[in-house]
Design a protein around this motif. Structure first.
Motif, short mmCIF file in Angstrom:
data_model
loop_
_atom_site.label_atom_id
_atom_site.label_comp_id
_atom_site.label_asym_id
_atom_site.label_seq_id
_atom_site.Cartn_x
_atom_site.Cartn_y
_atom_site.Cartn_z
N LEU A 157 0.83 -1.20 0.00
CA LEU A 157 0.00 0.00 0.00
C LEU A 157 0.86 1.24 0.00
N ASP A 158 0.27 2.35 -0.39
CA ASP A 158 0.91 3.63 -0.20
C ASP A 158 1.17 3.79 1.29
N PRO A 159 2.35 4.33 1.70
CA PRO A 159 2.67 4.42 3.13
C PRO A 159 1.56 5.04 3.98
N ALA A 160 0.93 6.10 3.47
CA ALA A 160 -0.15 6.75 4.23
C ALA A 160 -1.35 5.82 4.36
N ALA A 161 -1.64 5.07 3.30
CA ALA A 161 -2.77 4.13 3.33
C ALA A 161 -2.48 3.00 4.30
N TYR A 162 -1.22 2.54 4.35
CA TYR A 162 -0.88 1.46 5.29
C TYR A 162 -1.02 1.94 6.72
N ARG A 163 -0.53 3.15 7.00
CA ARG A 163 -0.66 3.68 8.37
C ARG A 163 -2.13 3.80 8.77
N LYS A 164 -2.96 4.25 7.82
CA LYS A 164 -4.39 4.39 8.10
C LYS A 164 -5.03 3.03 8.39
N TRP A 165 -4.63 2.02 7.60
CA TRP A 165 -5.17 0.66 7.78
C TRP A 165 -4.75 0.09 9.13
N ILE A 166 -3.48 0.25 9.47
CA ILE A 166 -2.99 -0.28 10.75
C ILE A 166 -3.65 0.45 11.92
N ASP A 167 -3.79 1.77 11.82
CA ASP A 167 -4.45 2.52 12.89
C ASP A 167 -5.88 2.02 13.08
N TRP A 168 -6.56 1.74 11.96
CA TRP A 168 -7.93 1.23 12.05
C TRP A 168 -7.93 -0.15 12.72
N LEU A 169 -6.98 -1.00 12.34
CA LEU A 169 -6.88 -2.33 12.95
C LEU A 169 -6.64 -2.22 14.45
N ILE A 170 -5.73 -1.36 14.84
CA ILE A 170 -5.39 -1.20 16.26
C ILE A 170 -6.60 -0.69 17.04
N GLN A 171 -7.32 0.28 16.46
CA GLN A 171 -8.50 0.82 17.15
C GLN A 171 -9.58 -0.24 17.34
N ASN A 172 -9.62 -1.22 16.42
CA ASN A 172 -10.65 -2.25 16.48
C ASN A 172 -10.12 -3.60 16.96
N SER A 173 -8.92 -3.58 17.55
CA SER A 173 -8.33 -4.84 18.02
C SER A 173 -9.06 -5.33 19.28
N ALA A 174 -8.92 -6.62 19.54
CA ALA A 174 -9.53 -7.23 20.72
C ALA A 174 -8.43 -7.49 21.75
N GLU A 175 -8.81 -7.43 23.02
CA GLU A 175 -7.86 -7.77 24.08
C GLU A 175 -7.71 -9.28 24.11
N ALA A 176 -6.47 -9.77 24.05
CA ALA A 176 -6.23 -11.21 24.11
C ALA A 176 -6.53 -11.73 25.50
N ALA A 177 -7.15 -12.89 25.57
CA ALA A 177 -7.43 -13.50 26.86
C ALA A 177 -6.10 -13.89 27.51
N PRO A 178 -5.96 -13.65 28.82
CA PRO A 178 -4.71 -14.02 29.48
C PRO A 178 -4.47 -15.52 29.38
N GLN A 179 -3.23 -15.89 29.13
CA GLN A 179 -2.88 -17.30 29.04
C GLN A 179 -1.98 -17.67 30.19
N ALA A 180 -1.93 -18.97 30.45
CA ALA A 180 -1.16 -19.45 31.60
C ALA A 180 0.30 -19.05 31.51
N ASP A 181 0.84 -19.07 30.28
CA ASP A 181 2.28 -18.78 30.17
C ASP A 181 2.57 -17.29 30.18
N ASP A 182 1.51 -16.43 30.12
CA ASP A 182 1.76 -14.99 30.15
C ASP A 182 2.36 -14.55 31.47
N ALA A 183 1.94 -15.19 32.56
CA ALA A 183 2.47 -14.81 33.87
C ALA A 183 3.96 -15.15 33.97
N LEU A 184 4.38 -16.18 33.23
CA LEU A 184 5.77 -16.60 33.30
C LEU A 184 6.64 -15.87 32.28
N ARG A 185 5.99 -15.24 31.31
CA ARG A 185 6.75 -14.58 30.25
C ARG A 185 7.35 -13.27 30.75
N THR A 186 8.63 -13.11 30.63
CA THR A 186 9.28 -11.87 31.02
C THR A 186 9.53 -11.03 29.77
#
Length: 210
Positions: A157-186
């Motif tokens: 994509l055109d750089p501006a279009a890619y930034r716009k697409w990623i910003d839209w994705l981030i705004q509409n992202s979902a919170e990942a459910a915590p996983q057992a190994d997340d507590a151990l991940r440093t």
């Protein structure tokens, strides 16, 4: 499940285009090889239909796939005539490695998950691809990682279009459910992935000679 014949008849009744012998000419056949697998892409009037070798060799499977993805039904050939046509196609196919697969113009991800600490997961057709915020926002890194992990090359994509697409994705992202190994991940364990993400090679330090 309907048979191929039933599916084709139903599709014809719904108005698909039936081609005659003289009308059906594909633009080209591209052969992709790598990772122990071979795939074929039939390019036809702006459509790119992916087939396995078995689907290409079997006329009912080929006709059904063309009907599903391009909305056209190729002519029915005699068995020997179809085999000769496929052999000739394969002999003249363009061969490309996986890294040169064409851009997927219909590219869209299923979901983006946020981990809250600079980590993201892109879900794409059953695959989960991990990203840091930096890799996600940098189009070159995003495309390379998607190609390496999901065997698909997103469109450039055109750089501006890619930034716009990623910003839209981030705004509409979902919170990942915590996983057992997340507590151990440093943080260090996550940073350990960065050389691999960047395509660096782990090389032992070179010692000086005397």
């Amino acid at each position: 499940m309907p048979t191929d014949s039933q599916y084709i008849l139903e599709s014809i009744s719904q108005g698909c285009v039936v081609l005659s012998d003289g009308e059906f000419v594909i633009d080209r056949l591209v052969k992709y090889f790598g990772n122990g697998r071979i795939r074929w892409h039939v390019e036809f009037h702006g459509h790119r239909i992916e087939l396995t070798t078995g689907q290409l060799k079997r006329q009912p499977a080929f006709r059904r796939k063309m009907l599903e993805e391009a909305g056209v039904l190729p002519p029915q050939l005699a068995g020997a005539s179809y085999r000769r046509w496929v052999i000739d196609l394969r002999r003249n196919a363009v061969e490309l490695p996986w890294r040169d697969r064409p851009v997927d113009t219909g590219f869209s991800i299923d979901r983006l998950f946020r981990h809250g600490d600079g980590r993201w997961k892109v879900e794409y057709q059953g695959k989960v691809i991990k990203f840091t915020t930096t890799k996600l926002r940098r189009q070159v890194s995003f495309r390379k990682r998607m190609l390496a992990k999901a065997k698909v090359l997103p469109p450039q994509l055109d750089p501006a279009a890619y930034r716009k697409w990623i910003d839209w994705l981030i705004q509409n992202s979902a919170e990942a459910a915590p996983q057992a190994d997340d507590a151990l991940r440093t943080e260090k364990s996550w940073l350990d992935d960065l050389p691999e993400l960047a395509g660096w090679q782990n090389e032992a330090p070179v010692r000086g000679t005397r």
